[in-house]
Design a protein around this motif. Structure first.
Motif, PDB file in Angstrom:
ATOM      1  N   PHE A  94      -6.051  33.617 -28.928  1.00  0.00           N
ATOM      2  CA  PHE A  94      -5.765  34.732 -29.685  1.00  0.00           C
ATOM      3  C   PHE A  94      -6.236  35.881 -29.202  1.00  0.00           C
ATOM      4  O   PHE A  94      -7.122  36.032 -28.160  1.00  0.00           O
ATOM      5  CB  PHE A  94      -6.353  34.636 -31.189  1.00  0.00           C
ATOM      6  N   ASP A  95      -6.015  37.050 -29.604  1.00  0.00           N
ATOM      7  CA  ASP A  95      -6.705  38.405 -29.351  1.00  0.00           C
ATOM      8  C   ASP A  95      -7.803  38.496 -30.161  1.00  0.00           C
ATOM      9  O   ASP A  95      -7.865  38.011 -31.507  1.00  0.00           O
ATOM     10  CB  ASP A  95      -5.684  39.414 -29.493  1.00  0.00           C
ATOM     11  N   ALA A  96      -8.882  39.207 -29.827  1.00  0.00           N
ATOM     12  CA  ALA A  96     -10.187  39.354 -30.550  1.00  0.00           C
ATOM     13  C   ALA A  96     -10.265  40.970 -30.564  1.00  0.00           C
ATOM     14  O   ALA A  96     -10.815  41.373 -29.369  1.00  0.00           O
ATOM     15  CB  ALA A  96     -11.232  38.787 -30.426  1.00  0.00           C
ATOM     16  N   ARG A  97     -10.401  41.764 -31.565  1.00  0.00           N
ATOM     17  CA  ARG A  97     -10.515  43.324 -31.647  1.00  0.00           C
ATOM     18  C   ARG A  97     -11.751  43.616 -32.783  1.00  0.00           C
ATOM     19  O   ARG A  97     -11.615  43.186 -33.614  1.00  0.00           O
ATOM     20  CB  ARG A  97      -9.431  43.850 -31.783  1.00  0.00           C
ATOM     21  N   ALA A  98     -12.547  44.285 -32.059  1.00  0.00           N
ATOM     22  CA  ALA A  98     -13.716  44.720 -32.995  1.00  0.00           C
ATOM     23  C   ALA A  98     -13.221  45.785 -34.003  1.00  0.00           C
ATOM     24  O   ALA A  98     -12.292  46.703 -33.679  1.00  0.00           O
ATOM     25  CB  ALA A  98     -15.003  45.622 -32.304  1.00  0.00           C
ATOM     26  N   ARG A  99     -13.522  45.704 -35.380  1.00  0.00           N
ATOM     27  CA  ARG A  99     -12.895  46.645 -36.490  1.00  0.00           C
ATOM     28  C   ARG A  99     -13.965  47.701 -36.707  1.00  0.00           C
ATOM     29  O   ARG A  99     -13.773  48.748 -37.195  1.00  0.00           O
ATOM     30  CB  ARG A  99     -12.568  45.605 -37.591  1.00  0.00           C
ATOM     31  N   THR A 100     -15.378  47.351 -36.330  1.00  0.00           N
ATOM     32  CA  THR A 100     -16.310  48.047 -36.451  1.00  0.00           C
ATOM     33  C   THR A 100     -17.035  47.940 -35.296  1.00  0.00           C
ATOM     34  O   THR A 100     -17.183  47.259 -34.458  1.00  0.00           O
ATOM     35  CB  THR A 100     -17.273  47.907 -37.813  1.00  0.00           C
ATOM     36  N   THR A 101     -18.194  48.842 -35.092  1.00  0.00           N
ATOM     37  CA  THR A 101     -19.398  48.855 -34.056  1.00  0.00           C
ATOM     38  C   THR A 101     -19.548  47.281 -34.349  1.00  0.00           C
ATOM     39  O   THR A 101     -20.176  47.090 -35.420  1.00  0.00           O
ATOM     40  CB  THR A 101     -20.307  49.745 -34.159  1.00  0.00           C
ATOM     41  N   THR A 102     -19.679  46.312 -33.400  1.00  0.00           N
ATOM     42  CA  THR A 102     -20.005  45.094 -33.492  1.00  0.00           C
ATOM     43  C   THR A 102     -21.286  44.582 -32.360  1.00  0.00           C
ATOM     44  O   THR A 102     -20.855  44.736 -31.204  1.00  0.00           O
ATOM     45  CB  THR A 102     -18.743  44.071 -33.489  1.00  0.00           C
ATOM     46  N   ARG A 103     -22.299  44.024 -32.820  1.00  0.00           N
ATOM     47  CA  ARG A 103     -23.288  43.652 -31.955  1.00  0.00           C
ATOM     48  C   ARG A 103     -23.266  42.143 -32.004  1.00  0.00           C
ATOM     49  O   ARG A 103     -23.155  41.515 -33.064  1.00  0.00           O
ATOM     50  CB  ARG A 103     -24.575  44.162 -32.417  1.00  0.00           C
ATOM     51  N   VAL A 104     -23.272  41.476 -30.730  1.00  0.00           N
ATOM     52  CA  VAL A 104     -23.364  40.196 -30.794  1.00  0.00           C
ATOM     53  C   VAL A 104     -24.341  39.525 -29.627  1.00  0.00           C
ATOM     54  O   VAL A 104     -24.686  40.255 -28.814  1.00  0.00           O
ATOM     55  CB  VAL A 104     -21.791  39.700 -30.031  1.00  0.00           C
ATOM     56  N   THR A 105     -24.462  38.508 -29.809  1.00  0.00           N
ATOM     57  CA  THR A 105     -24.988  37.476 -28.657  1.00  0.00           C
ATOM     58  C   THR A 105     -23.904  36.834 -27.860  1.00  0.00           C
ATOM     59  O   THR A 105     -23.252  35.936 -28.705  1.00  0.00           O
ATOM     60  CB  THR A 105     -26.117  36.657 -29.262  1.00  0.00           C
ATOM     61  N   ALA A 106     -23.736  37.245 -26.748  1.00  0.00           N
ATOM     62  CA  ALA A 106     -22.802  36.334 -25.881  1.00  0.00           C
ATOM     63  C   ALA A 106     -23.416  35.439 -25.157  1.00  0.00           C
ATOM     64  O   ALA A 106     -24.488  35.362 -24.677  1.00  0.00           O
ATOM     65  CB  ALA A 106     -21.914  37.447 -24.993  1.00  0.00           C
ATOM     66  N   PHE A 107     -22.684  34.284 -24.978  1.00  0.00           N
ATOM     67  CA  PHE A 107     -22.984  32.788 -24.085  1.00  0.00           C
ATOM     68  C   PHE A 107     -21.963  32.737 -23.084  1.00  0.00           C
ATOM     69  O   PHE A 107     -20.803  33.064 -23.090  1.00  0.00           O
ATOM     70  CB  PHE A 107     -22.930  31.922 -24.863  1.00  0.00           C
ATOM     71  N   ASP A 108     -22.399  32.425 -21.768  1.00  0.00           N
ATOM     72  CA  ASP A 108     -21.790  32.189 -20.446  1.00  0.00           C
ATOM     73  C   ASP A 108     -21.205  30.861 -20.665  1.00  0.00           C
ATOM     74  O   ASP A 108     -21.865  29.898 -20.789  1.00  0.00           O
ATOM     75  CB  ASP A 108     -22.684  32.604 -19.399  1.00  0.00           C
ATOM     76  N   GLY A 109     -20.026  30.743 -20.757  1.00  0.00           N
ATOM     77  CA  GLY A 109     -19.093  29.231 -20.936  1.00  0.00           C
ATOM     78  C   GLY A 109     -19.659  28.568 -19.816  1.00  0.00           C
ATOM     79  O   GLY A 109     -19.882  27.204 -19.991  1.00  0.00           O
ATOM     80  N   SER A 110     -19.534  29.030 -18.415  1.00  0.00           N
ATOM     81  CA  SER A 110     -20.047  28.173 -17.144  1.00  0.00           C
ATOM     82  C   SER A 110     -21.284  27.626 -17.434  1.00  0.00           C
ATOM     83  O   SER A 110     -21.547  26.408 -17.220  1.00  0.00           O
ATOM     84  CB  SER A 110     -19.558  28.869 -15.995  1.00  0.00           C
ATOM     85  N   CYS A 111     -22.221  28.525 -17.758  1.00  0.00           N
ATOM     86  CA  CYS A 111     -23.690  28.097 -17.884  1.00  0.00           C
ATOM     87  C   CYS A 111     -23.891  27.060 -18.830  1.00  0.00           C
ATOM     88  O   CYS A 111     -24.345  25.975 -18.660  1.00  0.00           O
ATOM     89  CB  CYS A 111     -24.475  29.441 -18.048  1.00  0.00           C
ATOM     90  N   LEU A 112     -23.298  27.020 -20.058  1.00  0.00           N
ATOM     91  CA  LEU A 112     -23.266  26.288 -21.320  1.00  0.00           C
ATOM     92  C   LEU A 112     -22.645  24.949 -20.895  1.00  0.00           C
ATOM     93  O   LEU A 112     -23.225  23.852 -20.851  1.00  0.00           O
ATOM     94  CB  LEU A 112     -22.482  26.745 -22.411  1.00  0.00           C
ATOM     95  N   ARG A 113     -21.356  24.882 -20.185  1.00  0.00           N
ATOM     96  CA  ARG A 113     -20.609  23.509 -19.537  1.00  0.00           C
ATOM     97  C   ARG A 113     -21.705  22.799 -18.711  1.00  0.00           C
ATOM     98  O   ARG A 113     -21.942  21.694 -18.841  1.00  0.00           O
ATOM     99  CB  ARG A 113     -19.442  23.973 -19.160  1.00  0.00           C
TER     100      ARG A 113
END
Length: 156
Positions: A94-113
């Motif tokens: 899907f597409d994902a689009r911020a609706r408001t200012t959004t703070r996240v913690t992002a994870f690297d998929g290659s690192c996790l795999r």
């Protein structure tokens, strides 16, 4: 500001994980911010991340042809965004689009795999957590379909 390990410890998705596992996961993570209207990811693009939403709202969207963009779900504080990093061929669904200012913690998929390949116990724990998330979202989508299309239709 809290360090990454403390942010993960406080997030419901990682409830009950050991400090050692949280430290390992934090090694694959960083903080990020998206502004309203900004794409987090686009359908078909390489899925090499997932996100814990700490603050804000993100819409999951799909294009409905002549109906334009349709919002499938809006995620918010405490939700997990993105599971496609875990399942080959690692493409966003899907597409994902911020609706408001959004703070996240992002994870690297290659690192996790790679981490999960080395530590199958941690990998299994993550898969169980994502499976639970997918089951919850599937049930929510079913309820939404029943609400839109009604529940007393022909089952054939």
């Amino acid at each position: 500001m809290k360090d990454l390990q403390a942010l993960l410890r406080d997030h419901p998705f990682f409830a009950g994980m050991t400090d050692a596992d949280l430290a390992t996961l934090a090694g694959c993570a960083w903080n990020e911010q998206f502004e309203p209207g900004q794409h987090v990811f686009r359908e078909g693009g390489e899925a090499n991340r997932f996100y814990l939403i700490r603050h804000g709202r993100v819409a999951l969207l799909t294009h409905g042809g002549n109906r334009g963009w349709l919002t499938l779900e809006t995620l918010q504080d405490g939700d997990v965004l993105g599971w496609s990093w875990l399942i080959p061929p690692y493409r966003w669904q899907f597409d994902a689009r911020a609706r408001t200012t959004t703070r996240v913690t992002a994870f690297d998929g290659s690192c996790l795999r790679a981490t999960c390949e080395r530590d199958s116990r941690l990998g299994y724990d993550l898969v169980k957590r994502f499976a639970g998330e997918l089951a919850r979202r599937s049930a929510a989508a079913r309820l939404q379909l029943l609400d839109v299309y009604g529940g007393d239709r022909d089952r054939g």
